[in-house]
Scaffold this active site. Structure first.
Site, mmCIF file in Angstrom:
data_model
loop_
_atom_site.group_PDB
_atom_site.id
_atom_site.type_symbol
_atom_site.label_atom_id
_atom_site.label_comp_id
_atom_site.label_asym_id
_atom_site.label_seq_id
_atom_site.Cartn_x
_atom_site.Cartn_y
_atom_site.Cartn_z
ATOM 1 N N LYS A 293 2.670 -3.546 8.893
ATOM 2 C CA LYS A 293 3.900 -2.806 8.606
ATOM 3 C C LYS A 293 5.074 -3.747 8.847
ATOM 4 C CE LYS A 293 6.261 1.525 9.841
ATOM 5 N NZ LYS A 293 6.160 2.772 10.647
ATOM 6 N N LEU B 293 0.837 -1.205 0.000
ATOM 7 C CA LEU B 293 0.000 0.000 0.000
ATOM 8 C C LEU B 293 0.870 1.253 0.000
ATOM 9 C CD1 LEU B 293 -2.895 1.245 0.343
ATOM 10 C CD2 LEU B 293 -2.483 1.152 2.814
ATOM 11 N N GLN C 93 7.606 -1.108 4.815
ATOM 12 C CA GLN C 93 6.496 -0.934 3.885
ATOM 13 C C GLN C 93 5.240 -1.544 4.492
ATOM 14 O OE1 GLN C 93 8.158 -2.813 0.375
ATOM 15 N NE2 GLN C 93 6.792 -4.570 0.560
ATOM 16 N N ASP D 290 7.111 13.272 14.883
ATOM 17 C CA ASP D 290 7.344 13.110 13.440
ATOM 18 C C ASP D 290 6.061 13.472 12.687
ATOM 19 O OD1 ASP D 290 8.888 12.531 11.234
ATOM 20 O OD2 ASP D 290 8.505 10.380 11.282
ATOM 21 N N SER E 96 5.339 2.466 0.696
ATOM 22 C CA SER E 96 6.700 1.977 0.916
ATOM 23 C C SER E 96 7.619 3.140 1.246
ATOM 24 C CB SER E 96 7.190 1.271 -0.353
ATOM 25 O OG SER E 96 8.506 0.810 -0.186
#
Length: 544
Positions: A152, A129, A136, A286, A131
């Protein structure tokens, strides 16, 4: 260096030279061998002469691959170390790489879970889906309830690449401090920070725990939704979580087409950030646009969706208090208070001259107020303060670097969504309420509440502790009295020995005078008596 390292180093040199990055080498005596060595690669020409330095650096890192892309992304947040033009270009680096084979991903997940995927999942899609450089994502459904999930998985070949490239980075970092102003760049610290970030991102159990905590912190929130993590299926290199559907926050056109209230969305981004920092002491560090979505539901009352909790930050109570008071003092132009807060917090040495520090802060920050208050950037305020404080030997505070990076993301995002966003107007009530909550009766009551279980546990022990303390006090008092008496006796002995030594010295001196006057008998008598007194005094002095 191993043959593999030499080969990799040559590739890095070739890429850097093909983008003309040899102009970054300072023209000083120390770098003369490097500049001469450049002619040894005469066949590698700058193929991008029409581009600015920052753009060339970004393109070179992009070509070097995922490890260097992430390194560039991290450097883009260190605006205290690099020119803004370069930092702005590095912030454009995209962590998107080709996916690896889905069959390999399936095998890797099965090895981690200890069985065939069909045991736990249906409809596993071998086509990724999404990467990125570290991992990914694949879609599937939980066999037990049919819920849509994403798996994941860490890239199986990424660890050797990371180790090799980080090792080369350390070699370069050892050389940089020899350059003029090289120490200011703190190269080893930068590489160490990057290495830690990568190691954290390679452990999906850590990310799972972070996501679970962030979800708990915003449970039933109207501002932020964090997808559910299925911890039973999570391993160090595999993570399973709820699949979400939303509009990427960077897709402004789609958000407007949906009828999203952009003003509320922008303000909520700021509130989510300050809630994480000051209420929870735990913030997603993040929060770039690729990790933030907006729910399709209720566009008039928009809800953020946050993913990818691999990097988080936290502040202790003292850091939060000093940070909030710093912001308030800054926007009140109380530079003396800002300087004192930096000293009181221990961010700068205790012997810092507050007057000099205040003047330096005023010189750097006062021009900021030439702008309208609504246009002032919190992130750049922090950046200016940190840069000024660094001249006064401020130690790098990793948690504050993360905070400043995240704040820049949030500000940029907020003003992209709603250019009229007044960050200070949105944040000031939040900061002032938090500071007021830390003083007075409510704060004392809260502290008592927090300590109540501890004191309830310790209460039965108090009588025994008091009795033990009293016995110990009595024992110590007795010992003190004995020591006092012994010291008194010793002082008396010392006085006697000193007295005898004095008499001995006097008698010897008199004997010497008689000897000079030719009275030998008297001289011998006095000198003998003096010597005897001296010996007795010395003996007593030694025994005491």
């Amino acid at each position: 260096m191993t043959p593999g390292e030499i080969k990799r180093l040559y590739f890095i040199i070739r890429v850097f030279l093909s983008y003309g990055l040899d102009e970054l080498i300072p023209k000083v005596k120390l770098t003369l061998p490097l500049r001469i060595g450049r002619f040894g690669f005469f066949w590698i020409k700058n193929q991008h002469k029409g581009k600015e330095l920052g753009e060339r650096l970004r393109l070179a890192l992009q070509e070097l691959g995922p490890v260097w892309i992430k390194f560039g992304q991290m450097l883009s947040t260190r605006r205290d170390l690099f020119p803004l033009a370069i930092a702005d270009q590095l912030s454009l680096l995209q962590d998107k790489v080709a996916s690896f084979d889905g069959k390999l991903a399936r095998r890797y997940i099965e090895e981690s879970l200890g069985g065939p995927l069909e045991q736990w999942f249906d409809d596993f899609d071998e086509k990724a889906l999404a990467s990125a450089s570290i991992a990914q994502v694949h879609t599937a459904k939980l066999k037990e309830n049919g819920k849509e999930v994403v798996l994941k998985v860490i890239r199986p070949d990424i660890l050797p690449v990371i180790k090799a490239d980080v090792k080369l980075m350390y070699r370069i970092a050892n050389w940089v401090p020899l350059l003029p102003d090289g120490r200011r760049l703190r190269p080893k610290e930068v590489v160490r920070e990057y290495e830690k970030t990568l190691i954290d991102e390679l452990n999906l159990l850590r990310e799972s725990a972070n996501a679970i905590q962030l979800r708990r912190n915003f449970e039933n929130s109207s501002m932020l939704y964090v997808p559910e993590v299925y911890a039973d299926y999570c391993r160090e290199n595999v993570m399973v979580m709820e699949r979400i559907y939303g509009i990427p926050v960077s897709d402004i056109a789609a958000l407007k087409a949906q009828g999203t209230n952009m003003k509320i969305l922008a303000e909520r981004g700021v509130k989510v950030f300050f809630t994480q920092v000051f209420r929870d002491s735990f913030f997603h560090a993040d929060m770039h646009p690729g990790n933030i979505f907006v729910s399709y539901e209720h566009p008039e009352d928009p809800l953020y969706i946050g993913i990818d909790c691999g990097i988080v930050g936290s502040l202790n109570k003292e850091d939060k208090r000093y940070l909030a008071e710093n912001f308030i003092a800054f926007f009140n132009r109380d530079y003396r208070k800002v300087a004192e807060l930096h000293v009181d917090s221990g961010w700068v040495p205790a012997d810092t001259n507050v007057e000099d520090f205040e003047f330096a802060i005023r010189t750097v920050c006062e021009p900021i107020f030439e702008k309208p208050l609504a246009e002032i950037s919190f992130g750049h305020v922090l950046l200016n303060l940190f840069n000024t404080a660094r001249r006064f030997n401020m130690e790098v505070q990793p948690q504050l670097v993360l905070l400043q990076k995240t704040l820049l993301y949030i500000e940029g995002l907020g003003r992209q969504l709603y250019p009229q966003l007044d960050l200070w107007k949105t944040a000031k009530p939040f900061l002032e309420d938090w500071v007021h909550s830390q003083v007075g009766i409510p704060a004392i009551t809260q502290a008592l509440k927090e300590k109540a279980p501890y004191w309830a546990e310790k209460m039965p022990e108090i009588p025994d502790l008091i009795y033990g303390a009293l016995r110990q006090h009595k024992f110590l008092q007795s010992n003190i009295e004995q020591l006092s008496e012994q010291l008194k006796q010793q002082r008396n002995k010392q006085r006697k020995s000193q007295y005898l030594l004095g008499i001995g010295a006097t008698l010897i001196l008199c004997g010497s005078l008689f000897f000079i006057s030719a009275s030998n008998r008297m001289a011998i008598a006095f000198m003998s008596a003096g010597a005897l007194s001296w010996i007795i005094g010395w003996y007593k002095s030694g025994k005491s």
